[in-house]
Design a protein around this motif. Structure first.
Motif, PDB file in Angstrom:
ATOM      1  N   ALA A  29      48.001  42.949  42.725  1.00  0.00           N
ATOM      2  CA  ALA A  29      47.116  42.375  43.741  1.00  0.00           C
ATOM      3  C   ALA A  29      45.818  41.884  43.104  1.00  0.00           C
ATOM      4  O   ALA A  29      45.285  40.836  43.480  1.00  0.00           O
ATOM      5  N   GLY A  30      45.309  42.624  42.132  1.00  0.00           N
ATOM      6  CA  GLY A  30      44.088  42.221  41.449  1.00  0.00           C
ATOM      7  C   GLY A  30      44.268  40.924  40.687  1.00  0.00           C
ATOM      8  O   GLY A  30      43.424  40.024  40.758  1.00  0.00           O
ATOM      9  N   VAL A  31      45.355  40.807  39.955  1.00  0.00           N
ATOM     10  CA  VAL A  31      45.651  39.573  39.214  1.00  0.00           C
ATOM     11  C   VAL A  31      45.751  38.392  40.175  1.00  0.00           C
ATOM     12  O   VAL A  31      45.205  37.313  39.924  1.00  0.00           O
ATOM     13  N   PHE A  32      46.428  38.618  41.280  1.00  0.00           N
ATOM     14  CA  PHE A  32      46.640  37.580  42.285  1.00  0.00           C
ATOM     15  C   PHE A  32      45.314  37.084  42.874  1.00  0.00           C
ATOM     16  O   PHE A  32      45.050  35.877  42.901  1.00  0.00           O
ATOM     17  N   ILE A  54      31.445  40.158  37.155  1.00  0.00           N
ATOM     18  CA  ILE A  54      31.917  40.702  38.432  1.00  0.00           C
ATOM     19  C   ILE A  54      33.393  41.057  38.334  1.00  0.00           C
ATOM     20  O   ILE A  54      33.835  42.102  38.824  1.00  0.00           O
ATOM     21  N   MET A  55      34.155  40.182  37.698  1.00  0.00           N
ATOM     22  CA  MET A  55      35.595  40.393  37.588  1.00  0.00           C
ATOM     23  C   MET A  55      35.914  41.699  36.872  1.00  0.00           C
ATOM     24  O   MET A  55      36.696  42.516  37.366  1.00  0.00           O
ATOM     25  N   PHE A  56      35.299  41.930  35.711  1.00  0.00           N
ATOM     26  CA  PHE A  56      35.628  43.117  34.922  1.00  0.00           C
ATOM     27  C   PHE A  56      34.893  44.359  35.401  1.00  0.00           C
ATOM     28  O   PHE A  56      35.489  45.447  35.479  1.00  0.00           O
ATOM     29  N   ALA A  57      33.604  44.228  35.756  1.00  0.00           N
ATOM     30  CA  ALA A  57      32.863  45.390  36.253  1.00  0.00           C
ATOM     31  C   ALA A  57      33.426  45.851  37.594  1.00  0.00           C
ATOM     32  O   ALA A  57      33.583  47.052  37.840  1.00  0.00           O
ATOM     33  N   GLY A  58      33.738  44.881  38.462  1.00  0.00           N
ATOM     34  CA  GLY A  58      34.325  45.232  39.748  1.00  0.00           C
ATOM     35  C   GLY A  58      35.699  45.847  39.596  1.00  0.00           C
ATOM     36  O   GLY A  58      36.064  46.759  40.344  1.00  0.00           O
ATOM     37  N   LEU A  59      36.455  45.349  38.629  1.00  0.00           N
ATOM     38  CA  LEU A  59      37.779  45.911  38.369  1.00  0.00           C
ATOM     39  C   LEU A  59      37.683  47.377  37.969  1.00  0.00           C
ATOM     40  O   LEU A  59      38.438  48.225  38.466  1.00  0.00           O
ATOM     41  N   LEU A  60      36.749  47.691  37.088  1.00  0.00           N
ATOM     42  CA  LEU A  60      36.549  49.086  36.685  1.00  0.00           C
ATOM     43  C   LEU A  60      36.032  49.928  37.843  1.00  0.00           C
ATOM     44  O   LEU A  60      36.468  51.073  38.036  1.00  0.00           O
ATOM     45  N   ALA A  61      35.113  49.360  38.618  1.00  0.00           N
ATOM     46  CA  ALA A  61      34.543  50.108  39.741  1.00  0.00           C
ATOM     47  C   ALA A  61      35.607  50.441  40.782  1.00  0.00           C
ATOM     48  O   ALA A  61      35.608  51.544  41.353  1.00  0.00           O
ATOM     49  N   ALA A  62      36.513  49.492  41.021  1.00  0.00           N
ATOM     50  CA  ALA A  62      37.536  49.697  42.044  1.00  0.00           C
ATOM     51  C   ALA A  62      38.783  50.393  41.514  1.00  0.00           C
ATOM     52  O   ALA A  62      39.342  51.270  42.169  1.00  0.00           O
ATOM     53  N   GLY A  63      39.220  50.006  40.301  1.00  0.00           N
ATOM     54  CA  GLY A  63      40.505  50.483  39.802  1.00  0.00           C
ATOM     55  C   GLY A  63      40.442  51.665  38.863  1.00  0.00           C
ATOM     56  O   GLY A  63      41.461  52.323  38.633  1.00  0.00           O
ATOM     57  N   TYR A  64      39.246  51.944  38.318  1.00  0.00           N
ATOM     58  CA  TYR A  64      39.139  53.067  37.377  1.00  0.00           C
ATOM     59  C   TYR A  64      38.229  54.170  37.920  1.00  0.00           C
ATOM     60  O   TYR A  64      38.633  55.329  38.023  1.00  0.00           O
ATOM     61  N   PHE A  65      36.986  53.797  38.288  1.00  0.00           N
ATOM     62  CA  PHE A  65      36.042  54.796  38.799  1.00  0.00           C
ATOM     63  C   PHE A  65      36.226  55.060  40.296  1.00  0.00           C
ATOM     64  O   PHE A  65      35.765  56.084  40.799  1.00  0.00           O
ATOM     65  N   PRO A  71      36.102  50.272  47.328  1.00  0.00           N
ATOM     66  CA  PRO A  71      37.511  50.001  47.677  1.00  0.00           C
ATOM     67  C   PRO A  71      37.987  48.702  47.038  1.00  0.00           C
ATOM     68  O   PRO A  71      37.192  47.784  46.800  1.00  0.00           O
ATOM     69  N   GLU A  72      39.270  48.616  46.790  1.00  0.00           N
ATOM     70  CA  GLU A  72      39.827  47.411  46.169  1.00  0.00           C
ATOM     71  C   GLU A  72      39.576  46.180  47.038  1.00  0.00           C
ATOM     72  O   GLU A  72      39.276  45.095  46.521  1.00  0.00           O
ATOM     73  N   MET A  73      39.655  46.346  48.365  1.00  0.00           N
ATOM     74  CA  MET A  73      39.412  45.212  49.251  1.00  0.00           C
ATOM     75  C   MET A  73      37.963  44.739  49.168  1.00  0.00           C
ATOM     76  O   MET A  73      37.681  43.549  49.311  1.00  0.00           O
ATOM     77  N   GLY A  74      37.035  45.669  48.932  1.00  0.00           N
ATOM     78  CA  GLY A  74      35.642  45.282  48.733  1.00  0.00           C
ATOM     79  C   GLY A  74      35.474  44.453  47.469  1.00  0.00           C
ATOM     80  O   GLY A  74      34.699  43.485  47.440  1.00  0.00           O
ATOM     81  N   TYR A  75      36.195  44.846  46.430  1.00  0.00           N
ATOM     82  CA  TYR A  75      36.191  44.087  45.170  1.00  0.00           C
ATOM     83  C   TYR A  75      36.734  42.686  45.396  1.00  0.00           C
ATOM     84  O   TYR A  75      36.154  41.690  44.944  1.00  0.00           O
ATOM     85  N   PHE A  76      37.826  42.586  46.128  1.00  0.00           N
ATOM     86  CA  PHE A  76      38.413  41.278  46.404  1.00  0.00           C
ATOM     87  C   PHE A  76      37.450  40.413  47.215  1.00  0.00           C
ATOM     88  O   PHE A  76      37.316  39.203  46.959  1.00  0.00           O
ATOM     89  N   ALA A  77      36.784  41.006  48.192  1.00  0.00           N
ATOM     90  CA  ALA A  77      35.827  40.260  49.012  1.00  0.00           C
ATOM     91  C   ALA A  77      34.692  39.720  48.155  1.00  0.00           C
ATOM     92  O   ALA A  77      34.232  38.588  48.345  1.00  0.00           O
ATOM     93  N   LEU A  78      34.251  40.518  47.189  1.00  0.00           N
ATOM     94  CA  LEU A  78      33.179  40.088  46.295  1.00  0.00           C
ATOM     95  C   LEU A  78      33.612  38.891  45.459  1.00  0.00           C
ATOM     96  O   LEU A  78      32.833  37.944  45.245  1.00  0.00           O
TER      97      LEU A  78
END
Length: 262
Positions: A116-119, A214-225, A229-236
């Protein structure tokens, strides 16, 4: 078609792309295949609905954005479908390996980058940015400059990763062969023609750099730490993709672009 009507159809298109309408599971893993087969149709539409022979005049901003979109689709083929060594879907595991190694994550840690993140990353920061650049091309240059930027910054990231990791990464070949010459040539042409100022080019590169942060920091914030939420990352990601359209232009070379047929 007026720009307002075109915008409505653009919203509908991305709603159908992102909302779970039955095809969502297919799109999560097959979006790059859709893009590959979409590229010739994009060219068809450009030729079919142009009111004059297509040529790369200085004010053909929409056509430049379209060329970059198709170049990115070719890049996504190598990056997310079949890479230089024939590996399929190799980019996601590569990025997860790099990120988990960077974080020194213990064995068994869940990979932060999902299908979903890649998409969403690719359909927002690339497809949406390109579509908005084409939509606004008659009146607003900055979205197109940001499309150039996302291409250039992505190329730098691929080459930088290859140097740091000491080897090939999925997408590296097209980043070098397509992204560097296209993005630098378009920036140069806009600057030489006086269509864009150096300040606008620098600002667009800044937008592209922040997009990758945003792409990499948000990915870590949502997917690692797991602090957002992942949807918040996508919205950003989607919000940042629309930001170039909010940048207003005031006077030359930031004046409104002449209509592409004028």
């Amino acid at each position: 078609m007026s720009e307002n009507r075109a915008f409505i159809f653009l919203v509908l298109a991305f709603a159908m792309l992102w909302l779970p309408l039955g095809q969502h599971e297919f799109l999560l893993t097959g979006w790059m295949k859709l893009g590959t087969f979409m590229a010739p149709f994009l060219l068809f539409l450009a030729f079919a609905f142009s009111d004059r022979p297509l040529r790369l005049a200085d004010n053909d901003v929409g056509l430049y954005a379209l060329i970059l979109w198709i170049a990115y689709i070719i890049h996504q083929f190598e990056e997310h479908w079949v890479d230089l060594y024939g590996q399929v879907y190799a980019f996601k595991p590569y990025v997860n390996m790099v990120l988990l190694d960077l974080m020194r994550a213990p064995a068994g840690t869940s990979p932060p980058l999902t299908d979903a993140g890649v998409f969403v990353i690719n359909t927002s920061l690339v497809w949406l940015v390109a579509a908005l650049a084409i939509l606004r091309a008659r009146h607003h240059l900055f979205p197109a400059l940001c499309m150039v930027s996302i291409v250039l910054v992505n190329a730098v990231s691929h080459v930088g990763m290859a140097i740091i990791r000491g080897g090939y990464n999925p997408g590296l070949l097209t980043a070098i062969v397509l992204f560097f010459p296209l993005s630098l040539a378009i920036y140069h042409r806009f600057l030489k023609a006086g269509i864009a100022s150096r300040g606008e080019v620098v600002a667009s590169i800044g937008w592209g750099v922040i997009a990758h942060i945003i792409m990499f920091a948000g990915l870590l914030a949502a997917g690692y730490f797991h602090v957002i939420p992942e949807m918040g990352y996508f919205a950003l990601l989607v919000i940042w993709s629309a930001v170039p359209c909010l940048v207003l232009r005031n006077g030359p070379p930031g004046a409104l672009m002449k209509p592409l047929g004028g």
